[in-house]
Design an enzyme around this catalytic site. Structure first.
Site, PDB file in Angstrom:
ATOM      1  N   PRO A 267      -0.389   5.599  -8.118  1.00  0.00           N
ATOM      2  CA  PRO A 267      -0.837   4.297  -7.629  1.00  0.00           C
ATOM      3  C   PRO A 267       0.396   3.405  -7.428  1.00  0.00           C
ATOM      4  CG  PRO A 267      -1.275   4.492  -9.977  1.00  0.00           C
ATOM      5  CD  PRO A 267      -0.640   5.787  -9.552  1.00  0.00           C
ATOM      6  N   ASP A 445       5.549   2.797  -9.543  1.00  0.00           N
ATOM      7  CA  ASP A 445       4.304   3.384 -10.061  1.00  0.00           C
ATOM      8  C   ASP A 445       3.618   2.337 -10.941  1.00  0.00           C
ATOM      9  OD1 ASP A 445       2.393   4.772 -11.529  1.00  0.00           O
ATOM     10  OD2 ASP A 445       3.600   6.598 -11.654  1.00  0.00           O
ATOM     11  N   HIS A 446       2.460   1.880 -10.490  1.00  0.00           N
ATOM     12  CA  HIS A 446       1.789   0.767 -11.180  1.00  0.00           C
ATOM     13  C   HIS A 446       1.287   1.153 -12.571  1.00  0.00           C
ATOM     14  CE1 HIS A 446       0.117  -3.162 -11.453  1.00  0.00           C
ATOM     15  NE2 HIS A 446       0.121  -3.381 -10.154  1.00  0.00           N
ATOM     16  N   ARG A 447       1.228   2.460 -12.851  1.00  0.00           N
ATOM     17  CA  ARG A 447       0.800   2.872 -14.191  1.00  0.00           C
ATOM     18  C   ARG A 447       1.851   2.488 -15.225  1.00  0.00           C
ATOM     19  NH1 ARG A 447      -0.103   9.084 -12.930  1.00  0.00           N
ATOM     20  NH2 ARG A 447       1.866   8.635 -11.902  1.00  0.00           N
TER      21      ARG A 447
END
Ligand code: CAO
Length: 473
Positions: A267, A445-447
């Protein structure tokens, strides 16, 4: 008659786990390892299989009951069947319970899941303990049934709730990226067998089968785990005009598979920033001129890329989440600074890696990146030259461009895209002044990296490029 009590085995820290499905009924004949019930925690579904072959004489639970380790599930008459009960009357079940951490770590319906992501689950299975329960001759054997965790999310389970498959078949399907809900079972009561999964994969590869529409479609296209993609269109382009068919290069095929996985699984969000490099570029040009004039052949030509590597390392030191990788439920924070950079080669994109960039000066970084780029173009890079990167820079500035959204190079968590610098009018509070502006595009990476952190990194990076004296602060 030899009655075996089947109990919920060690399922980690889970308590009050609801039963969502009874897979057998009283009177059913089961084989050892056949699943009896399915539990569903908020993280995964778990099948509790029978430790013995026999006939189900009593079910002690029903759908909706909440269970924990030790809850009595069923009684099975194992008389006459191979039970795993030894001559001394000890019933032994080999448990392959997968810890909760591994459940979350498991690649879920990801056809091309990175080996690194698959490893924790595999390791957990390999190191699982044997569950040995004592029994007294003549008494009902008290057996903690082996738990085989099918590692499906609740959402996946929703799609596949009608699918009956043993945990090993589910695991096999998962390894191949197959959603068992889409596989027709040829076993007893429509149970899905290994051979059914293999046949499904063969069908997809030959175009005979395609993933069926699922609930995802009725939920406005929101995918519920797994990619519910249409098959690639097969078109006879020659029908529309003259064509020339060329095979994709080996590099394109390898990088294509990686890019597809990273694009689909991460994401990622791209954040743009402008860096004022007016002074830095003037300095770079001046130093290169000085070296040219002095006839010093040993000094490498300073490049913008070398300064960018230096600035990125500094920003990664300030924001360590950028020097990290996801490993299951853990974040691996690296203490080394290996920087990859995209190199455009006649055969396709390659990413050589400058090791320990934090220990190198800009001349060394310029020389090494130039040398690696040359080797990449000549096809001379060794595998080790392309391994171990913590962060990647993709600079298309020598070609042009304004901004673009690069794809994160997993297992890294961020990549910096750099486009062509251009003179732009910048308001200094009194007037517009011409400033050389370098467009930076950071995909993260939004995680791991929230928008605020990504923006802080970008702002700091731009400040460093505007005035590298800041790196000494
Ligand atoms: N803005 C303006 N000019 C730039 C610039 C920028 N951001 N970056 C480089 N330039 C200039 C250089 O100064 C050089 O000009 P001079 O010869 O006058 O000094 C010229 O452009 C050519 O530079 P270069 O691109 O050959 O060298 P580099 O060190 O900047 O970059 C490398 C090296 C390997 C990054 C580059 O050659 C390359 O392959 N870039 C493409 C990367 C790529 O394909 N990315 C996309 C990946 S995703 O598909």
């Amino acid at each position: 008659m030899s009655i075996v009590e089947v109990k919920v085995p060690d399922i980690g820290d889970f308590k009050d786990v609801p039963i969502i499905e009874l897979l057998v009924k009283v009177g059913d004949t089961v084989k050892a390892e056949d699943s009896l019930i399915t539990l569903e925690s908020d993280k995964a579904t778990m099948d509790v299989p029978s430790p013995v072959s026999g006939v189900v004489t009593e079910l002690k639970v029903k759908v909706g009951d909440k269970v924990a380790e030790g809850t009595l599930v069923a009684l099975i008459d194992s008389a006459g069947a191979a039970t795993g009960v030894d001559a001394g009357g000890t019933a032994t079940a080999t448990a392959t319970a997968v810890p909760a951490a591994a459940i979350a770590a498991a690649p879920i319906a990801a056809p091309t899941a990175a080996p690194a992501a698959a490893t924790p689950a595999a390791a957990a299975v390999a190191t699982s303990a044997s569950a040995v329960a004592d029994s007294r001759p003549g008494d009902a054997e008290l057996i903690s049934a082996p738990s085989r965790v099918s590692m499906l999310t609740p959402a996946e389970r929703l799609i596949g709730q009608a699918a009956h498959a043993s945990p090993s078949v589910r695991r096999f399907a998962r390894e191949l990226g197959v959603d068992v809900a889409k596989v027709a079972g040829s076993g007893p009561k429509g149970r899905i067998m290994h051979s059914d999964v293999q046949a499904f994969v063969k069908g997809v590869l030959t175009g005979a089968a395609s993933p069926a529409p699922t609930l995802a479609g009725s939920l406005g296209g929101a995918s519920l785990g797994g990619l519910d993609l249409l098959p690639w269109p097969k078109i006879d382009f020659a029908k529309f005009g003259e064509i020339d068919v060329q095979p994709l290069s080996r590099i394109k095929k390898i990088s294509g598979a990686n890019l597809s996985r990273n694009w689909a699984m991460i994401p990622a969000v791209t954040y743009h920033e402008d860096a004022d490099i007016t002074e830095l570029e003037a300095f770079r040009v001046q130093i290169n001129k000085e070296n040219e004039k002095s006839g010093d052949k040993s000094a490498a030509k300073l490049t913008m890329l070398a300064f960018l590597i230096k600035a990125c390392v500094k920003a990664m030191q300030k924001y360590p989440e950028f020097n990290a990788s996801i490993d299951g439920d853990n974040l691996v924070l690296k203490k080394y600074f290996h920087i990859g950079f995209a190199a455009d080669t006649p055969n396709g994109l390659m990413v050589p890696v400058i090791k320990n960039a934090d220990c190198k000066g800009v001349f060394e970084l310029a020389r090494e990146s130039g040398e690696l780029a040359r080797q990449a173009r000549e096809g001379k890079l060794k595998p080790a030259d392309m391994q171990g990167a913590c962060f990647t820079i993709s600079s298309v500035g020598g070609i042009g461009g304004t901004y673009f959204a690069p794809i994160v190079n997993a297992p890294e968590v961020a990549i910096l895209g750099v486009s062509k610098s251009a003179m732009k009018p910048v308001w200094d509070g009194k007037a517009f002044v011409p400033r050389l502006t370098l467009p930076l595009s950071l995909t993260a990476d939004h995680r791991v990296i929230d928008g605020a952190l990504a923006t802080r990194f970008n702002v700091y990076l731009a400040q460093l490029m505007a005035d590298l004296r800041r790196s000494m602060l």
